[in-house]
Scaffold this motif. Structure first.
Motif, PDB file in Angstrom:
ATOM      1  N   GLN A   1     -28.465  46.428 -31.242  1.00  0.00           N
ATOM      2  CA  GLN A   1     -29.329  47.614 -31.295  1.00  0.00           C
ATOM      3  C   GLN A   1     -30.778  47.266 -30.958  1.00  0.00           C
ATOM      4  OE1 GLN A   1     -28.582  48.988 -35.271  1.00  0.00           O
ATOM      5  NE2 GLN A   1     -26.729  50.094 -34.699  1.00  0.00           N
ATOM      6  N   LYS A   2     -31.282  46.199 -31.549  1.00  0.00           N
ATOM      7  CA  LYS A   2     -32.683  45.828 -31.326  1.00  0.00           C
ATOM      8  C   LYS A   2     -32.899  45.236 -29.940  1.00  0.00           C
ATOM      9  CE  LYS A   2     -33.930  45.567 -36.137  1.00  0.00           C
ATOM     10  NZ  LYS A   2     -34.430  44.764 -37.236  1.00  0.00           N
ATOM     11  N   SER A   3     -31.912  44.492 -29.431  1.00  0.00           N
ATOM     12  CA  SER A   3     -32.060  43.889 -28.102  1.00  0.00           C
ATOM     13  C   SER A   3     -32.045  44.943 -27.009  1.00  0.00           C
ATOM     14  CB  SER A   3     -30.955  42.861 -27.861  1.00  0.00           C
ATOM     15  OG  SER A   3     -31.082  41.784 -28.765  1.00  0.00           O
ATOM     16  N   THR A   4     -31.152  45.924 -27.121  1.00  0.00           N
ATOM     17  CA  THR A   4     -31.088  46.964 -26.087  1.00  0.00           C
ATOM     18  C   THR A   4     -32.315  47.867 -26.114  1.00  0.00           C
ATOM     19  OG1 THR A   4     -29.720  48.362 -27.524  1.00  0.00           O
ATOM     20  CG2 THR A   4     -28.563  46.993 -25.915  1.00  0.00           C
TER      21      THR A   4
ATOM     22  N   LEU B   1     -31.936  45.022 -19.705  1.00  0.00           N
ATOM     23  CA  LEU B   1     -31.129  45.877 -18.822  1.00  0.00           C
ATOM     24  C   LEU B   1     -29.780  46.206 -19.450  1.00  0.00           C
ATOM     25  CD1 LEU B   1     -31.923  44.066 -15.464  1.00  0.00           C
ATOM     26  CD2 LEU B   1     -32.902  46.211 -16.317  1.00  0.00           C
ATOM     27  N   PHE B   2     -29.173  45.240 -20.111  1.00  0.00           N
ATOM     28  CA  PHE B   2     -27.964  45.480 -20.899  1.00  0.00           C
ATOM     29  C   PHE B   2     -27.711  44.311 -21.836  1.00  0.00           C
ATOM     30  CE2 PHE B   2     -26.210  43.708 -16.888  1.00  0.00           C
ATOM     31  CZ  PHE B   2     -25.482  42.622 -17.376  1.00  0.00           C
ATOM     32  N   TYR B   3     -26.903  44.567 -22.858  1.00  0.00           N
ATOM     33  CA  TYR B   3     -26.556  43.551 -23.857  1.00  0.00           C
ATOM     34  C   TYR B   3     -25.139  43.864 -24.307  1.00  0.00           C
ATOM     35  CZ  TYR B   3     -27.416  40.312 -27.751  1.00  0.00           C
ATOM     36  OH  TYR B   3     -27.395  39.248 -28.618  1.00  0.00           O
ATOM     37  N   ASN B   4     -24.179  43.098 -23.811  1.00  0.00           N
ATOM     38  CA  ASN B   4     -22.769  43.367 -24.079  1.00  0.00           C
ATOM     39  C   ASN B   4     -22.110  42.196 -24.790  1.00  0.00           C
ATOM     40  OD1 ASN B   4     -22.781  45.877 -22.640  1.00  0.00           O
ATOM     41  ND2 ASN B   4     -22.718  44.728 -20.737  1.00  0.00           N
TER      42      ASN B   4
END
Length: 101
Positions: free
Chosen positions: A31-34, A40-43
């Motif tokens: 949540q915090k990274s995105t 651009l994305f964090y999956n």
């Protein structure tokens, strides 16, 4: 010189019995990274054959955004402080996409 997006691939081997804890911690980190301006994305991906193996696929607008992410409180406090001690192994690769076509 043009700044290119930086892609981060991290392979985490979670210690036996710690997967649920790591996944719960990753909820906050995701949540915090995105929400970071340069993200651009964090999956997060989980191996189909080795459930304790997680692959993180992230992208940032440039190297400065990666540095900002790594300096953030949630990365330092949660990832480094709480998640890393629960990992048996951690490998991180920073990469730049090649356009070969």
């Amino acid at each position: 010189m043009e700044q290119k997006p930086v892609y981060v691939f991290a392979k985490w081997q979670v210690k036996e019995g710690e997967l649920d804890t790591v996944l719960n911690l990753l909820t906050e980190v995701t949540q915090k990274s995105t929400a970071e301006e340069g993200n651009l994305f964090y999956n997060i991906h989980q191996s189909n054959t080795e459930p304790n193996t997680l692959i993180l696929a992230e992208a940032y607008v440039d190297e400065a955004a990666v540095a900002t992410h790594r300096a953030s409180a949630h990365f330092q406090d949660v990832v480094i402080g709480k998640v890393v001690p629960l990992l048996a192994e951690r490998k991180v690769i920073l990469s730049t996409r090649l356009d070969l076509g």
